[in-house]
Design a protein around this motif. Structure first.
Motif, mmCIF file in Angstrom:
data_model
loop_
_atom_site.group_PDB
_atom_site.id
_atom_site.type_symbol
_atom_site.label_atom_id
_atom_site.label_comp_id
_atom_site.label_asym_id
_atom_site.label_seq_id
_atom_site.Cartn_x
_atom_site.Cartn_y
_atom_site.Cartn_z
ATOM 1 N N THR A 26 0.823 -1.205 0.000
ATOM 2 C CA THR A 26 0.000 0.000 0.000
ATOM 3 C C THR A 26 0.859 1.259 0.000
ATOM 4 O O THR A 26 0.545 2.231 -0.693
ATOM 5 N N TRP A 27 1.967 1.242 0.742
ATOM 6 C CA TRP A 27 2.836 2.419 0.744
ATOM 7 C C TRP A 27 3.502 2.625 -0.617
ATOM 8 O O TRP A 27 3.707 3.768 -1.054
ATOM 9 N N ILE A 28 3.828 1.533 -1.296
ATOM 10 C CA ILE A 28 4.359 1.656 -2.660
ATOM 11 C C ILE A 28 3.308 2.284 -3.563
ATOM 12 O O ILE A 28 3.602 3.171 -4.382
ATOM 13 N N SER A 29 2.056 1.849 -3.409
ATOM 14 C CA SER A 29 0.963 2.417 -4.184
ATOM 15 C C SER A 29 0.797 3.901 -3.888
ATOM 16 O O SER A 29 0.536 4.708 -4.793
ATOM 17 N N VAL A 30 0.942 4.294 -2.617
ATOM 18 C CA VAL A 30 0.809 5.705 -2.224
ATOM 19 C C VAL A 30 1.839 6.561 -2.958
ATOM 20 O O VAL A 30 1.510 7.607 -3.531
ATOM 21 N N VAL A 31 3.094 6.126 -2.943
ATOM 22 C CA VAL A 31 4.171 6.903 -3.580
ATOM 23 C C VAL A 31 3.916 7.054 -5.082
ATOM 24 O O VAL A 31 4.012 8.163 -5.638
ATOM 25 N N VAL A 32 3.571 5.935 -5.745
ATOM 26 C CA VAL A 32 3.308 5.981 -7.189
ATOM 27 C C VAL A 32 2.135 6.902 -7.502
ATOM 28 O O VAL A 32 2.197 7.744 -8.409
ATOM 29 N N ASN A 33 1.067 6.792 -6.735
ATOM 30 C CA ASN A 33 -0.137 7.576 -7.013
ATOM 31 C C ASN A 33 0.028 9.061 -6.722
ATOM 32 O O ASN A 33 -0.620 9.894 -7.363
ATOM 33 N N ILE A 34 0.883 9.402 -5.758
ATOM 34 C CA ILE A 34 1.138 10.825 -5.489
ATOM 35 C C ILE A 34 1.742 11.485 -6.718
ATOM 36 O O ILE A 34 1.290 12.549 -7.170
ATOM 37 N N PHE A 35 2.782 10.861 -7.265
ATOM 38 C CA PHE A 35 3.447 11.438 -8.436
ATOM 39 C C PHE A 35 2.525 11.449 -9.659
ATOM 40 O O PHE A 35 2.472 12.435 -10.408
ATOM 41 N N LEU A 36 1.782 10.355 -9.863
ATOM 42 C CA LEU A 36 0.903 10.281 -11.023
ATOM 43 C C LEU A 36 -0.227 11.297 -10.944
ATOM 44 O O LEU A 36 -0.531 11.975 -11.934
ATOM 45 N N SER A 37 -0.882 11.404 -9.801
ATOM 46 C CA SER A 37 -2.025 12.304 -9.683
ATOM 47 C C SER A 37 -1.612 13.757 -9.882
ATOM 48 O O SER A 37 -2.305 14.524 -10.581
ATOM 49 N N ILE A 38 -0.482 14.143 -9.285
ATOM 50 C CA ILE A 38 0.005 15.523 -9.465
ATOM 51 C C ILE A 38 0.306 15.794 -10.931
ATOM 52 O O ILE A 38 -0.105 16.816 -11.496
ATOM 53 N N GLY A 39 1.021 14.851 -11.567
ATOM 54 C CA GLY A 39 1.366 15.032 -12.978
ATOM 55 C C GLY A 39 0.153 15.055 -13.881
ATOM 56 O O GLY A 39 0.043 15.916 -14.778
ATOM 57 N N GLN A 40 -0.788 14.147 -13.676
ATOM 58 C CA GLN A 40 -1.972 14.081 -14.537
ATOM 59 C C GLN A 40 -2.845 15.322 -14.418
ATOM 60 O O GLN A 40 -3.304 15.872 -15.426
ATOM 61 N N ILE A 41 -3.095 15.769 -13.194
ATOM 62 C CA ILE A 41 -3.975 16.929 -13.009
ATOM 63 C C ILE A 41 -3.326 18.199 -13.539
ATOM 64 O O ILE A 41 -3.968 18.985 -14.266
ATOM 65 N N LEU A 42 -2.038 18.429 -13.210
ATOM 66 C CA LEU A 42 -1.365 19.647 -13.669
ATOM 67 C C LEU A 42 -1.227 19.677 -15.196
ATOM 68 O O LEU A 42 -1.536 20.685 -15.847
ATOM 69 N N ILE A 43 -0.758 18.572 -15.767
ATOM 70 C CA ILE A 43 -0.602 18.517 -17.221
ATOM 71 C C ILE A 43 -1.967 18.529 -17.903
ATOM 72 O O ILE A 43 -2.132 19.117 -18.983
ATOM 73 N N GLY A 44 -2.956 17.898 -17.270
ATOM 74 C CA GLY A 44 -4.300 17.906 -17.836
ATOM 75 C C GLY A 44 -4.868 19.307 -17.933
ATOM 76 O O GLY A 44 -5.497 19.673 -18.941
ATOM 77 N N ILE A 45 -4.661 20.102 -16.880
ATOM 78 C CA ILE A 45 -5.139 21.496 -16.903
ATOM 79 C C ILE A 45 -4.374 22.305 -17.947
ATOM 80 O O ILE A 45 -4.959 23.064 -18.728
ATOM 81 N N PHE A 46 -3.048 22.119 -17.958
ATOM 82 C CA PHE A 46 -2.209 22.858 -18.908
ATOM 83 C C PHE A 46 -2.532 22.491 -20.359
ATOM 84 O O PHE A 46 -2.597 23.359 -21.229
ATOM 85 N N SER A 47 -2.766 21.203 -20.617
ATOM 86 C CA SER A 47 -3.010 20.743 -21.986
ATOM 87 C C SER A 47 -4.488 20.796 -22.370
ATOM 88 O O SER A 47 -4.850 20.448 -23.485
ATOM 89 N N LYS A 48 -5.341 21.206 -21.412
ATOM 90 C CA LYS A 48 -6.787 21.359 -21.637
ATOM 91 C C LYS A 48 -7.479 20.025 -21.958
ATOM 92 O O LYS A 48 -8.374 19.960 -22.799
ATOM 93 N N SER A 49 -7.031 18.972 -21.291
ATOM 94 C CA SER A 49 -7.629 17.652 -21.490
ATOM 95 C C SER A 49 -8.494 17.278 -20.286
ATOM 96 O O SER A 49 -7.975 16.995 -19.209
#
Length: 294
Positions: free
Chosen positions: A19-42
């Motif tokens: 679960t802690w491995i999942s936490v670390v992976v998901n923190i980086f993914l969620s930040i990247g997806q939301i920020l890039i999603g807003i920037f790229s208008k997706s």
């Protein structure tokens, strides 16, 4: 009972690590997806990022449930705290369902107003593909651990990661469609992701609710427990075999039929040995027996 305690301890450690491995992976993914999603208008990528963010909530629920479910039985909870896992599955399902419905609402609004759909930047596609690969690898790792320790809560959390991988695939297709000149495909991808999340959330919460209502073990488990009891010398038959789930463990109530010509002490010995065999060979934390002389 000693073997069961060792199993519970190993399950707790495995749950915490994966679960802690999942936490670390998901923190980086969620930040990247939301920020890039807003920037790229997706909208699809933002929706996928929110889905990943819900994974973080799910992970912390698993960690809390895993910690509390290992508490030793006490006067208030004589059977222990294993149902924390069932309650956690129920809460996790509700969270997923609410997140899914919210995404459906937003995506439907965009589909009904296609003129508001912007052109997506190509960067969104690369992020979606990266997320897809990471989530699929995370799913395979978490499922292997969950099956090894036989934890339904960890299995549910692993399949949640697989739903993320599937949603990232759908989002990637939507972004490709948008880049190819079909902008409506991006919110359609977000709509599909919302449906997937809502459906999975409903299934998790429904299963968790039934487990909290003393749902019995499955037919195969019941048949295996019955076979173990009947193999014991001195047991001539049994009836009123009842089971109920306690986390991933089982509590058994059963009436054992023994010869009425035996002493009470002998009948008790047979029942104790039969109980120990069930505890040793099955995912059972307690067996309550009643002796019926025939």
């Amino acid at each position: 009972m000693i073997e069961s305690n060792i199993d519970l301890e190993s399950r707790a450690k495995a749950a915490s690590k994966s679960t802690w491995i999942s936490v670390v992976v998901n923190i980086f993914l969620s930040i990247g997806q939301i920020l890039i999603g807003i920037f790229s208008k997706s909208q699809g990528l933002v929706a996928d990022g929110i889905h990943t963010l819900s994974d973080l909530v799910a992970d912390f629920i698993v960690l809390v449930a895993n910690r509390h479910s290992q508490k030793a039985p006490d006067d208030a909870h004589p059977y222990g705290y294993l149902r924390f896992e069932n309650a956690a599955s129920f809460i996790l399902g509700l969270i997923l369902f609410i997140v899914g419905v919210g995404m459906l609402w937003t995506a439907t609004h965009k589909i009904l107003h296609p003129e508001q759909i912007p052109k997506v930047h190509s960067m969104a596609l690369w992020v979606a593909i990266t997320a897809l690969i990471c989530k699929e690898l995370l799913f395979r790792y978490m499922l292997a651990i969950a099956k090894k320790v036989k934890s339904s809560l960890l299995i549910a959390n692993a399949w949640h990661a697989r739903s993320d991988a599937a949603s990232s695939f759908v989002v990637a297709l939507g972004i490709i469609g948008n880049l190819a000149g079909y902008p409506i495909l991006d919110p359609i991808a977000a709509l599909i992701v919302g449906l997937m999340i809502a459906k999975m959330g409903f299934e998790f919460s429904w299963t968790g609710l039934h487990d909290l209502m003393d749902k019995s073990a499955n037919e195969d488990e019941i048949a295996a427990i019955k076979a173990t009891l009947l193999k014991k010398d001195g047991i001539l038959g049994l009836h009123q075999l009842r089971t109920r789930k306690m986390g991933d463990m089982i509590i058994v109530d059963v009436h054992l039929e023994v010869s009425g010509e035996q002493s009470v002490k002998e009948g008790h010995r047979i029942a104790v040995e039969a109980r120990n065999e069930v505890l040793k060979n099955h995912n059972v934390i307690d067996v309550v027996t009643h002796i019926d002389p025939i």
